[in-house]
Design a protein around this motif. Structure first.
Motif, PDB file in Angstrom:
ATOM      1  N   ALA A 177      57.203  36.630  24.016  1.00  0.00           N
ATOM      2  CA  ALA A 177      58.089  35.840  22.993  1.00  0.00           C
ATOM      3  C   ALA A 177      58.893  34.659  23.880  1.00  0.00           C
ATOM      4  CB  ALA A 177      59.471  36.558  22.392  1.00  0.00           C
ATOM      5  N   LYS A 178      58.944  34.798  24.995  1.00  0.00           N
ATOM      6  CA  LYS A 178      59.500  33.591  26.044  1.00  0.00           C
ATOM      7  C   LYS A 178      58.575  32.407  26.207  1.00  0.00           C
ATOM      8  CE  LYS A 178      62.575  36.294  28.665  1.00  0.00           C
ATOM      9  NZ  LYS A 178      63.147  36.721  30.284  1.00  0.00           N
ATOM     10  N   VAL A 179      57.251  32.860  25.836  1.00  0.00           N
ATOM     11  CA  VAL A 179      56.296  31.539  26.040  1.00  0.00           C
ATOM     12  C   VAL A 179      55.908  31.370  24.459  1.00  0.00           C
ATOM     13  CG1 VAL A 179      55.715  31.724  28.645  1.00  0.00           C
ATOM     14  CG2 VAL A 179      54.359  33.096  26.804  1.00  0.00           C
ATOM     15  N   ALA A 180      56.746  31.232  23.587  1.00  0.00           N
ATOM     16  CA  ALA A 180      56.131  31.020  22.239  1.00  0.00           C
ATOM     17  C   ALA A 180      55.974  29.655  22.033  1.00  0.00           C
ATOM     18  CB  ALA A 180      57.263  31.321  21.150  1.00  0.00           C
ATOM     19  N   VAL A 181      55.225  29.361  21.096  1.00  0.00           N
ATOM     20  CA  VAL A 181      54.774  27.706  20.765  1.00  0.00           C
ATOM     21  C   VAL A 181      56.234  27.084  20.375  1.00  0.00           C
ATOM     22  CG1 VAL A 181      53.624  26.056  19.501  1.00  0.00           C
ATOM     23  CG2 VAL A 181      52.532  28.386  20.057  1.00  0.00           C
TER      24      VAL A 181
ATOM     25  N   GLY B 274      54.775  21.334  22.097  1.00  0.00           N
ATOM     26  CA  GLY B 274      53.457  21.749  21.748  1.00  0.00           C
ATOM     27  C   GLY B 274      52.449  21.422  20.520  1.00  0.00           C
ATOM     28  N   LYS B 275      53.452  21.595  19.477  1.00  0.00           N
ATOM     29  CA  LYS B 275      53.281  21.300  18.129  1.00  0.00           C
ATOM     30  C   LYS B 275      52.719  19.644  18.048  1.00  0.00           C
ATOM     31  CE  LYS B 275      55.441  24.939  15.869  1.00  0.00           C
ATOM     32  NZ  LYS B 275      56.344  25.744  14.994  1.00  0.00           N
ATOM     33  N   ILE B 276      53.768  18.891  18.703  1.00  0.00           N
ATOM     34  CA  ILE B 276      53.393  17.499  18.866  1.00  0.00           C
ATOM     35  C   ILE B 276      52.423  17.157  19.611  1.00  0.00           C
ATOM     36  CG2 ILE B 276      54.468  15.003  19.525  1.00  0.00           C
ATOM     37  CD1 ILE B 276      57.200  16.427  19.230  1.00  0.00           C
ATOM     38  N   LYS B 277      51.996  17.811  20.706  1.00  0.00           N
ATOM     39  CA  LYS B 277      50.795  17.583  21.603  1.00  0.00           C
ATOM     40  C   LYS B 277      49.579  17.956  20.787  1.00  0.00           C
ATOM     41  CE  LYS B 277      49.301  20.536  23.317  1.00  0.00           C
ATOM     42  NZ  LYS B 277      47.821  21.647  23.026  1.00  0.00           N
ATOM     43  N   THR B 278      49.706  18.895  19.832  1.00  0.00           N
ATOM     44  CA  THR B 278      48.344  19.313  19.075  1.00  0.00           C
ATOM     45  C   THR B 278      48.039  18.227  18.159  1.00  0.00           C
ATOM     46  OG1 THR B 278      48.962  21.686  19.459  1.00  0.00           O
ATOM     47  CG2 THR B 278      47.450  21.031  17.751  1.00  0.00           C
ATOM     48  N   ILE B 279      49.222  17.731  17.445  1.00  0.00           N
ATOM     49  CA  ILE B 279      48.992  16.598  16.559  1.00  0.00           C
ATOM     50  C   ILE B 279      48.293  15.448  16.854  1.00  0.00           C
ATOM     51  CG2 ILE B 279      49.898  15.110  14.783  1.00  0.00           C
ATOM     52  CD1 ILE B 279      51.918  17.318  14.384  1.00  0.00           C
ATOM     53  N   VAL B 280      49.026  14.968  18.106  1.00  0.00           N
ATOM     54  CA  VAL B 280      48.485  13.799  18.847  1.00  0.00           C
ATOM     55  C   VAL B 280      46.912  13.961  19.271  1.00  0.00           C
ATOM     56  CG1 VAL B 280      48.704  12.269  20.842  1.00  0.00           C
ATOM     57  CG2 VAL B 280      50.788  12.914  19.356  1.00  0.00           C
ATOM     58  N   GLN B 281      46.798  15.201  19.895  1.00  0.00           N
ATOM     59  CA  GLN B 281      45.424  15.678  20.372  1.00  0.00           C
ATOM     60  C   GLN B 281      44.305  15.743  19.349  1.00  0.00           C
ATOM     61  OE1 GLN B 281      45.061  18.808  23.457  1.00  0.00           O
ATOM     62  NE2 GLN B 281      44.445  19.982  21.553  1.00  0.00           N
ATOM     63  N   MET B 282      44.658  16.223  18.062  1.00  0.00           N
ATOM     64  CA  MET B 282      43.796  16.343  17.055  1.00  0.00           C
ATOM     65  C   MET B 282      43.364  14.775  16.647  1.00  0.00           C
ATOM     66  SD  MET B 282      42.965  19.386  17.271  1.00  0.00           S
ATOM     67  CE  MET B 282      43.330  20.860  17.136  1.00  0.00           C
ATOM     68  N   VAL B 283      44.324  14.079  16.444  1.00  0.00           N
ATOM     69  CA  VAL B 283      44.085  12.705  15.901  1.00  0.00           C
ATOM     70  C   VAL B 283      43.195  12.100  16.874  1.00  0.00           C
ATOM     71  CG1 VAL B 283      45.050  10.352  15.187  1.00  0.00           C
ATOM     72  CG2 VAL B 283      46.042  12.699  14.566  1.00  0.00           C
ATOM     73  N   ALA B 284      43.822  11.929  18.288  1.00  0.00           N
ATOM     74  CA  ALA B 284      42.995  11.342  19.250  1.00  0.00           C
ATOM     75  C   ALA B 284      41.391  11.790  19.340  1.00  0.00           C
ATOM     76  CB  ALA B 284      43.584  11.483  20.667  1.00  0.00           C
TER      77      ALA B 284
ATOM     78  N   LEU C 218      44.469  10.057  23.412  1.00  0.00           N
ATOM     79  CA  LEU C 218      44.179  11.112  24.397  1.00  0.00           C
ATOM     80  C   LEU C 218      45.071  11.201  25.797  1.00  0.00           C
ATOM     81  CD1 LEU C 218      42.191  13.505  24.468  1.00  0.00           C
ATOM     82  CD2 LEU C 218      40.636  12.221  25.979  1.00  0.00           C
ATOM     83  N   ALA C 219      45.390   9.851  26.317  1.00  0.00           N
ATOM     84  CA  ALA C 219      46.228   9.915  27.459  1.00  0.00           C
ATOM     85  C   ALA C 219      47.418  10.331  27.100  1.00  0.00           C
ATOM     86  CB  ALA C 219      46.206   8.533  27.999  1.00  0.00           C
ATOM     87  N   VAL C 220      48.231  10.089  25.875  1.00  0.00           N
ATOM     88  CA  VAL C 220      49.309  10.514  25.515  1.00  0.00           C
ATOM     89  C   VAL C 220      49.315  11.796  25.254  1.00  0.00           C
ATOM     90  CG1 VAL C 220      51.092  10.534  23.691  1.00  0.00           C
ATOM     91  CG2 VAL C 220      50.313   8.259  24.648  1.00  0.00           C
ATOM     92  N   ALA C 221      48.394  12.549  24.725  1.00  0.00           N
ATOM     93  CA  ALA C 221      48.047  14.040  24.590  1.00  0.00           C
ATOM     94  C   ALA C 221      47.971  14.635  25.706  1.00  0.00           C
ATOM     95  CB  ALA C 221      46.871  14.307  23.781  1.00  0.00           C
ATOM     96  N   ALA C 222      47.371  14.047  26.850  1.00  0.00           N
ATOM     97  CA  ALA C 222      47.396  14.650  28.276  1.00  0.00           C
ATOM     98  C   ALA C 222      48.540  14.932  28.751  1.00  0.00           C
ATOM     99  CB  ALA C 222      46.348  14.173  28.964  1.00  0.00           C
ATOM    100  N   LEU C 223      49.538  13.667  28.883  1.00  0.00           N
ATOM    101  CA  LEU C 223      50.932  13.547  29.321  1.00  0.00           C
ATOM    102  C   LEU C 223      51.664  14.820  28.413  1.00  0.00           C
ATOM    103  CD1 LEU C 223      51.238   9.934  29.896  1.00  0.00           C
ATOM    104  CD2 LEU C 223      50.796  11.788  31.456  1.00  0.00           C
ATOM    105  N   LEU C 224      51.587  14.828  27.178  1.00  0.00           N
ATOM    106  CA  LEU C 224      52.271  15.787  26.320  1.00  0.00           C
ATOM    107  C   LEU C 224      51.848  17.212  26.890  1.00  0.00           C
ATOM    108  CD1 LEU C 224      52.268  14.171  22.918  1.00  0.00           C
ATOM    109  CD2 LEU C 224      54.402  14.461  24.406  1.00  0.00           C
ATOM    110  N   THR C 225      50.474  17.398  27.128  1.00  0.00           N
ATOM    111  CA  THR C 225      50.022  18.634  27.750  1.00  0.00           C
ATOM    112  C   THR C 225      50.690  19.213  28.838  1.00  0.00           C
ATOM    113  OG1 THR C 225      47.854  18.246  26.340  1.00  0.00           O
ATOM    114  CG2 THR C 225      47.863  19.655  28.284  1.00  0.00           C
ATOM    115  N   LEU C 226      50.992  18.116  29.645  1.00  0.00           N
ATOM    116  CA  LEU C 226      51.600  18.655  31.072  1.00  0.00           C
ATOM    117  C   LEU C 226      53.153  18.804  30.743  1.00  0.00           C
ATOM    118  CD1 LEU C 226      50.107  15.873  33.329  1.00  0.00           C
ATOM    119  CD2 LEU C 226      49.488  18.275  33.385  1.00  0.00           C
ATOM    120  N   TRP C 227      53.609  18.259  30.009  1.00  0.00           N
ATOM    121  CA  TRP C 227      54.828  18.473  29.530  1.00  0.00           C
ATOM    122  C   TRP C 227      55.499  19.809  29.010  1.00  0.00           C
ATOM    123  CZ3 TRP C 227      58.321  14.733  25.715  1.00  0.00           C
ATOM    124  CH2 TRP C 227      59.504  15.227  25.713  1.00  0.00           C
ATOM    125  N   SER C 228      54.281  20.328  27.935  1.00  0.00           N
ATOM    126  CA  SER C 228      54.786  21.332  27.124  1.00  0.00           C
ATOM    127  C   SER C 228      53.947  22.330  28.151  1.00  0.00           C
ATOM    128  CB  SER C 228      53.515  21.340  25.923  1.00  0.00           C
ATOM    129  OG  SER C 228      52.318  21.423  26.169  1.00  0.00           O
ATOM    130  N   GLY C 229      53.088  22.416  29.049  1.00  0.00           N
ATOM    131  CA  GLY C 229      52.594  23.308  30.258  1.00  0.00           C
ATOM    132  C   GLY C 229      54.182  23.651  31.005  1.00  0.00           C
TER     133      GLY C 229
END
Length: 193
Positions: free
Chosen positions: A119-123, A127-137, A160-171
């Motif tokens: 539960a400590k690493v729930a979405v 992560g949800k914003i990253k997913t939306i940007v990534q799917m559209v990209a 896709l670049a924004v999604a990658a940066l959001l990916t790093l942030w959410s990670g």
């Protein structure tokens, strides 16, 4: 095993992966539209299966396991296709960041589940914003062609670049949430390998 509507949608998403690959490589002018449609449709089923599961309480352990696997397989396959057809260093870097983070977060979630602290690493919202940007990209990058003069592919590259940066942030957010448990296990002398 309980076969719920959300689980069937998730299985359909997995079946769409070879369809995406096949359509992507067909030698016709419309294949970019078809590939983008298959990916967008798969992305919509990802949202729909979650909505149905929450709305009608159709949860299953198998579905909870399979859903993120289906998502990661579909995104990784689409990114490999895009990088193969547009092999630039930036495209490869963004794809590597996204796929690498997905592998790392999956491993982190599995390890936290073993500790009973999944539960400590729930979405999180990022992560949800990253997913939306990534799917559209990815949809735009698969479509490629300009629409009424709008450079769809270029917009997809930037997204896709924004999604990658959001990916790093959410990670980083996942790691930060798990860090106290990781430190506690390290201090307790627990072997993590």
């Amino acid at each position: 095993m309980k076969m719920t509507v959300p689980t069937m949608l998730t299985l359909a998403r997995i079946v769409m992966i070879p369809v995406l690959v096949l359509v992507f490589y067909l030698p016709y002018k419309w294949t970019n539209f078809a590939a983008a449609f298959v990916f967008a449709f798969a992305s919509a089923t990802d949202w729909l299966d979650g909505w149905i599961a929450r709305r009608w309480n159709q949860y299953s352990a198998f579905g909870a396991f399979l859903d993120p696997v289906a998502d990661k397989l579909m995104v990784a396959t689409a990114l490999f296709l895009i990088v193969q057809s547009h092999p630039t260093k930036w495209m490869a870097l963004w794809a590597a960041v996204i796929v690498g983070r997905e592998i790392a977060v999956s491993a982190l979630r599995e390890w936290m589940a073993e500790l009973g602290q999944r539960a400590k690493v729930a979405v999180a919202s990022i992560g949800k914003i990253k997913t939306i940007v990534q799917m559209v990209a990815v949809t735009l990058l698969l479509y490629q062609a300009p629409i009424i003069g709008i450079p769809v592919f270029t917009i997809g590259e930037w997204m896709l670049a924004v999604a990658a940066l959001l990916t790093l942030w959410s990670g980083f957010e996942y790691l930060r949430a798990a860090w106290p448990s990781l430190r506690e296990q390290a201090h307790a002398g627990v072997d993590t390998q």
